[in-house]
Enzyme design. Structure first.
Site, PDB file in Angstrom:
ATOM      1  N   SER A 124       1.508  -1.099  -0.042  1.00 46.13           N
ATOM      2  CA  SER A 124       0.050   0.063  -0.019  1.00 46.13           C
ATOM      3  C   SER A 124       1.254   1.521  -0.323  1.00 46.13           C
ATOM      4  O   SER A 124       1.860   1.291   0.280  1.00 46.13           O
ATOM      5  CB  SER A 124      -0.964  -0.164   1.357  1.00 46.13           C
ATOM      6  OG  SER A 124      -1.367   1.449   1.806  1.00 46.13           O
ATOM      7  N   TYR A 148      -1.266  -0.573  10.995  1.00 45.89           N
ATOM      8  CA  TYR A 148      -1.507  -0.974   9.565  1.00 45.89           C
ATOM      9  C   TYR A 148      -0.373  -1.321   8.487  1.00 45.89           C
ATOM     10  O   TYR A 148      -0.081  -2.250   8.080  1.00 45.89           O
ATOM     11  CB  TYR A 148      -2.910  -0.575   8.785  1.00 45.89           C
ATOM     12  CG  TYR A 148      -3.132  -1.168   7.775  1.00 45.89           C
ATOM     13  CD1 TYR A 148      -3.588  -2.881   7.059  1.00 45.89           C
ATOM     14  CD2 TYR A 148      -3.165  -0.359   6.627  1.00 45.89           C
ATOM     15  CE1 TYR A 148      -3.246  -3.077   6.124  1.00 45.89           C
ATOM     16  CE2 TYR A 148      -2.877  -0.496   5.001  1.00 45.89           C
ATOM     17  CZ  TYR A 148      -3.434  -1.807   5.170  1.00 45.89           C
ATOM     18  OH  TYR A 148      -3.085  -1.807   3.675  1.00 45.89           O
ATOM     19  N   LYS A 152       2.586  -3.877   7.283  1.00 49.11           N
ATOM     20  CA  LYS A 152       2.871  -3.882   5.216  1.00 49.11           C
ATOM     21  C   LYS A 152       4.301  -3.705   5.335  1.00 49.11           C
ATOM     22  O   LYS A 152       4.634  -4.847   4.061  1.00 49.11           O
ATOM     23  CB  LYS A 152       2.152  -2.098   4.290  1.00 49.11           C
ATOM     24  CG  LYS A 152       0.718  -3.040   4.627  1.00 49.11           C
ATOM     25  CD  LYS A 152       0.334  -4.025   3.326  1.00 49.11           C
ATOM     26  CE  LYS A 152      -0.809  -4.625   3.755  1.00 49.11           C
ATOM     27  NZ  LYS A 152      -1.788  -6.146   3.059  1.00 49.11           N
TER      28      LYS A 152
HETATM   29  P1  NAD Z   1     -11.281  -6.690   1.902  1.00 49.79           P
HETATM   30  O1  NAD Z   1     -11.515  -6.963   3.154  1.00 49.79           O
HETATM   31  O2  NAD Z   1     -12.505  -6.893   0.791  1.00 49.79           O
HETATM   32  O3  NAD Z   1     -10.374  -8.114   1.693  1.00 49.79           O
HETATM   33  C1  NAD Z   1      -9.632  -9.094   1.980  1.00 49.79           C
HETATM   34  C2  NAD Z   1      -9.733 -10.400   1.827  1.00 49.79           C
HETATM   35  O4  NAD Z   1      -9.396 -11.479   2.916  1.00 49.79           O
HETATM   36  C3  NAD Z   1     -10.893 -10.551   2.612  1.00 49.79           C
HETATM   37  O5  NAD Z   1     -12.206 -11.668   1.114  1.00 49.79           O
HETATM   38  C4  NAD Z   1     -10.994 -11.315   3.478  1.00 49.79           C
HETATM   39  O6  NAD Z   1     -11.814 -12.458   4.058  1.00 49.79           O
HETATM   40  C5  NAD Z   1      -9.983 -11.918   3.085  1.00 49.79           C
HETATM   41  N1  NAD Z   1      -9.414 -12.573   5.188  1.00 49.79           N
HETATM   42  C6  NAD Z   1      -8.195 -11.520   5.475  1.00 49.79           C
HETATM   43  N2  NAD Z   1      -7.668 -12.139   6.427  1.00 49.79           N
HETATM   44  C7  NAD Z   1      -7.924 -13.620   5.980  1.00 49.79           C
HETATM   45  C8  NAD Z   1      -6.580 -14.514   6.819  1.00 49.79           C
HETATM   46  N3  NAD Z   1      -6.262 -14.366   8.206  1.00 49.79           N
HETATM   47  N4  NAD Z   1      -6.813 -15.692   6.044  1.00 49.79           N
HETATM   48  C9  NAD Z   1      -7.617 -15.574   4.633  1.00 49.79           C
HETATM   49  N5  NAD Z   1      -8.380 -14.485   4.399  1.00 49.79           N
HETATM   50  C10 NAD Z   1      -8.177 -13.729   4.898  1.00 49.79           C
HETATM   51  O7  NAD Z   1      -9.848  -6.514   1.619  1.00 49.79           O
HETATM   52  P2  NAD Z   1      -9.774  -5.114  -0.558  1.00 49.79           P
HETATM   53  O8  NAD Z   1      -9.771  -4.067  -0.911  1.00 49.79           O
HETATM   54  O9  NAD Z   1      -9.727  -6.207  -1.167  1.00 49.79           O
HETATM   55  O10 NAD Z   1      -7.408  -5.606   0.052  1.00 49.79           O
HETATM   56  C11 NAD Z   1      -6.787  -5.757  -0.532  1.00 49.79           C
HETATM   57  C12 NAD Z   1      -5.399  -6.795   0.078  1.00 49.79           C
HETATM   58  O11 NAD Z   1      -5.488  -4.941  -0.309  1.00 49.79           O
HETATM   59  C13 NAD Z   1      -5.326  -6.391   1.407  1.00 49.79           C
HETATM   60  O12 NAD Z   1      -4.098  -7.191   2.018  1.00 49.79           O
HETATM   61  C14 NAD Z   1      -5.428  -4.768   1.597  1.00 49.79           C
HETATM   62  O13 NAD Z   1      -4.433  -4.618   3.121  1.00 49.79           O
HETATM   63  C15 NAD Z   1      -4.563  -4.225   0.494  1.00 49.79           C
HETATM   64  N6  NAD Z   1      -4.440  -3.081   0.228  1.00 49.79           N
HETATM   65  C16 NAD Z   1      -6.054  -2.902   0.060  1.00 49.79           C
HETATM   66  C17 NAD Z   1      -5.995  -0.678  -0.430  1.00 49.79           C
HETATM   67  C18 NAD Z   1      -7.726  -0.443  -0.539  1.00 49.79           C
HETATM   68  O14 NAD Z   1      -7.758   0.364  -0.675  1.00 49.79           O
HETATM   69  N7  NAD Z   1      -8.838  -0.847  -0.583  1.00 49.79           N
HETATM   70  C19 NAD Z   1      -4.939  -0.045  -0.650  1.00 49.79           C
HETATM   71  C20 NAD Z   1      -4.111  -0.628  -0.772  1.00 49.79           C
HETATM   72  C21 NAD Z   1      -3.595  -2.401   0.070  1.00 49.79           C
HETATM   73  C1  WQD Z   2      -9.367   9.821   1.025  1.00 50.15           C
HETATM   74  C2  WQD Z   2      -9.899  11.602   1.557  1.00 50.15           C
HETATM   75  C3  WQD Z   2      -9.817  11.782   3.412  1.00 50.15           C
HETATM   76  C4  WQD Z   2     -13.706   9.372   4.319  1.00 50.15           C
HETATM   77  C5  WQD Z   2      -6.392   4.617   3.295  1.00 50.15           C
HETATM   78  C6  WQD Z   2      -5.210   3.818   3.783  1.00 50.15           C
HETATM   79  C7  WQD Z   2      -4.408   3.615   2.545  1.00 50.15           C
HETATM   80  C8  WQD Z   2      -5.055   3.088   1.676  1.00 50.15           C
HETATM   81  C9  WQD Z   2      -6.837   3.615   1.552  1.00 50.15           C
HETATM   82  C10 WQD Z   2      -4.872   0.478   2.535  1.00 50.15           C
HETATM   83  C11 WQD Z   2      -9.100  11.691   2.138  1.00 50.15           C
HETATM   84  C12 WQD Z   2     -11.322  12.062   2.828  1.00 50.15           C
HETATM   85  C13 WQD Z   2     -13.081  10.277   3.257  1.00 50.15           C
HETATM   86  C14 WQD Z   2     -14.884  10.567   4.439  1.00 50.15           C
HETATM   87  C15 WQD Z   2     -13.382  12.068   3.917  1.00 50.15           C
HETATM   88  N1  WQD Z   2      -5.591   1.440   2.092  1.00 50.15           N
HETATM   89  N2  WQD Z   2     -12.409  11.708   3.356  1.00 50.15           N
HETATM   90  N3  WQD Z   2     -14.437  12.102   4.376  1.00 50.15           N
HETATM   91  O1  WQD Z   2      -6.395   8.348   4.003  1.00 50.15           O
HETATM   92  O2  WQD Z   2      -5.854   8.015   1.083  1.00 50.15           O
HETATM   93  O3  WQD Z   2      -6.368   5.912   2.524  1.00 50.15           O
HETATM   94  O4  WQD Z   2      -6.838   3.914   2.159  1.00 50.15           O
HETATM   95  O5  WQD Z   2      -4.347   0.266   2.245  1.00 50.15           O
HETATM   96  O6  WQD Z   2      -3.636   2.598   3.359  1.00 50.15           O
HETATM   97  O7  WQD Z   2      -5.286   5.110   4.469  1.00 50.15           O
HETATM   98  O8  WQD Z   2      -7.869   7.373   1.636  1.00 50.15           O
HETATM   99  O9  WQD Z   2     -10.828   7.347   1.003  1.00 50.15           O
HETATM  100  O10 WQD Z   2      -9.907   7.387   3.572  1.00 50.15           O
HETATM  101  O11 WQD Z   2      -9.697   9.066   2.019  1.00 50.15           O
HETATM  102  O12 WQD Z   2     -13.354  13.557   3.487  1.00 50.15           O
HETATM  103  O13 WQD Z   2     -15.730  10.069   4.819  1.00 50.15           O
HETATM  104  O14 WQD Z   2     -11.489  11.697   1.160  1.00 50.15           O
HETATM  105  O15 WQD Z   2      -9.446  13.081   4.461  1.00 50.15           O
HETATM  106  O16 WQD Z   2      -8.618  12.946   2.473  1.00 50.15           O
HETATM  107  P1  WQD Z   2      -6.764   7.377   1.864  1.00 50.15           P
HETATM  108  P2  WQD Z   2      -9.981   7.492   2.511  1.00 50.15           P
END
Ligand code: NAD
Ligand code: WQD
Length: 341
Positions: A124, A148, A152
């Site tokens: 991330s 978190y 990562k």
């Molecule tokens: P999500 O919660 O929709 O998906 C995560 C999946 O992992 C789910 O299906 C959950 O059931 C499964 N899971 C969690 N813990 C588990 C375990 N111990 N064993 C087996 N399965 C397990 O989230 P997402 O948004 O799809 O994110 C997927 C990955 O991408 C995560 O690792 C997250 O940290 C990373 N990521 C997400 C974002 C984002 O903004 N969505 C941004 C950067 C990185």
């Molecule tokens: C975006 C913008 C908020 C919600 C997070 C994690 C990052 C990654 C993605 C996993 C910001 C504003 C948000 C709301 C708002 N996830 N906001 N009202 O903060 O970039 O990242 O998700 O790895 O690690 O930190 O994304 O979508 O939460 O926020 O005003 O109800 O929207 O302040 O400026 P962010 P976000």
């Protein structure tokens, strides 16, 4: 290729499975469904017309992992399973280290025992912490500011040590910026549990009538309109990045790249784009800044282009249109239509 997708039922995982199937791979999903629905896999099968094998289990269960690798002829792993709420990670750091770090350790040990040494990992932009310079390139300092983000970073470091110690291991680290949107079918998409922490799913729930208004966290950021700026990237583009990464690892060395568009949009830009995609008014109220929020964050996306030949194709309008199609058809996410399916 037979690809094991951990967390394949989740928001990003379901889109990754679909792109892998479309590219001619076979897919086995390992998921404990702690934050996802089994329906997402059924929908992936419906869209692709292809089967997905599913193993229900926890990545921390090594015995189960060993059995899984004996049962399926896995060639590579895409590892998305994990917990992702920053807020929860502050409240309960041990469960985050256990799931994200210990879980990955168990997976890597089981992979090594089975001779499967190719892995793509979901990292991330949060590993960078507060940007010291923008756009964020892969050489920027890694200094996450929440548990978190540290999970990562620790996994990235474990993977780097592993590929350094043994070049047989091929590791691709993908640092996603802000994944949003949904597959154009409207059949799969983001379905957060409880109140969404992230902006786009919150806006979508306001548009569909599940919430009254959006709280905008801060209007005094040093940005063009005072609201926070992020690099939103379509989830289907993100999913395609995984296919590029897996293909690259067939011949290339271990790598880490950003997956972003390189463009920053403010909260108000997103609100306006979503209003125009949905035809709905998004009422909002300005509140104080959210703790730990950075003002601006966007990627230098050139390394992924150069190394993997990957770039994001879909713009903010497409992200909003596709997110809205999913939300409109599934106002209560997957749970809303569980009975009829
Ligand atoms: P999500 O919660 O929709 O998906 C995560 C999946 O992992 C789910 O299906 C959950 O059931 C499964 N899971 C969690 N813990 C588990 C375990 N111990 N064993 C087996 N399965 C397990 O989230 P997402 O948004 O799809 O994110 C997927 C990955 O991408 C995560 O690792 C997250 O940290 C990373 N990521 C997400 C974002 C984002 O903004 N969505 C941004 C950067 C990185
Ligand atoms: C975006 C913008 C908020 C919600 C997070 C994690 C990052 C990654 C993605 C996993 C910001 C504003 C948000 C709301 C708002 N996830 N906001 N009202 O903060 O970039 O990242 O998700 O790895 O690690 O930190 O994304 O979508 O939460 O926020 O005003 O109800 O929207 O302040 O400026 P962010 P976000």
């Amino acid at each position: 290729m037979m690809i094991l997708v951990t967390g394949g039922a989740g928001y990003i995982g379901s889109h990754v499975c679909l792109e892998l199937l479309n590219a001619g791979n076979e897919v086995v999903v390992l998921d404990n469904f702690c934050t996802s629905s089994k329906l997402s896999i059924l929908r992936v099968q419906e869209i692709s017309g292809k089967p997905v094998l599913v193993e229900e289990g926890d990545i921390r269960d090594r015995a189960m992992l060993e059995r899984l690798f004996q049962l399926h002829n896995v060639t590579a792993v895409i590892h998305l399973a994990g917990l992702k709420s920053i807020k929860e990670s502050h409240a309960n750091p041990l469960s985050y280290y256990d799931c994200n770090v210990n879980g990955t350790m168990q997976l890597l040990i089981a992979m090594g025992n089975a001779g499967v040494k190719k892995i793509v990992f979901s990292s991330s932009a949060t590993v960078y912490g507060s940007p010291r310079s923008l756009p964020l390139s892969e050489t920027h300092a890694l200094a996450p500011i929440n548990p978190y983000g540290r999970t990562k970073l620790f996994v990235e470091q474990i993977l780097a040590d592993l590929s350094l110690a043994n070049p047989d291991w091929r590791v691709g680290i993908l640092r996603y910026f802000n994944p949003v949107g949904a597959h154009e079918s409207g059949l799969i998409g983001e379905d957060p549990i409880g109140s969404p922490n992230n902006l786009m799913p919150y806006v979508a729930q306001v548009a569909v009538g599940r919430r009254d208004h959006l709280n905008i966290w801060g209007n005094n950021h040093p940005t063009s309109d005072g609201t926070g700026v992020r690099d939103y990237v379509h989830v289907v583009d993100i999913a395609a990045g995984h296919v590029s990464a897996i293909n690259y690892l067939d011949h290339g060395q271990s790598f880490e790249v950003n997956l972003g568009t390189g463009n920053g949009f403010s909260v108000l830009d997103v609100v306006r784009a979503f209003e125009s995609a949905s035809g709905k008014k998004i009422p909002y109220i300005f509140g104080p800044r959210r703790e730990g929020d950075v003002s601006s964050c966007y990627a230098d996306a050139s390394a992924a282009k150069k190394l993997l030949g990957w770039k994001a194709h879909r713009d903010l309008s497409a992200m909003c249109l596709d997110h809205w199609r999913w939300q409109k058809a599934n106002p209560d996410g997957y749970s809303g239509r569980a009975i009829s399916e």
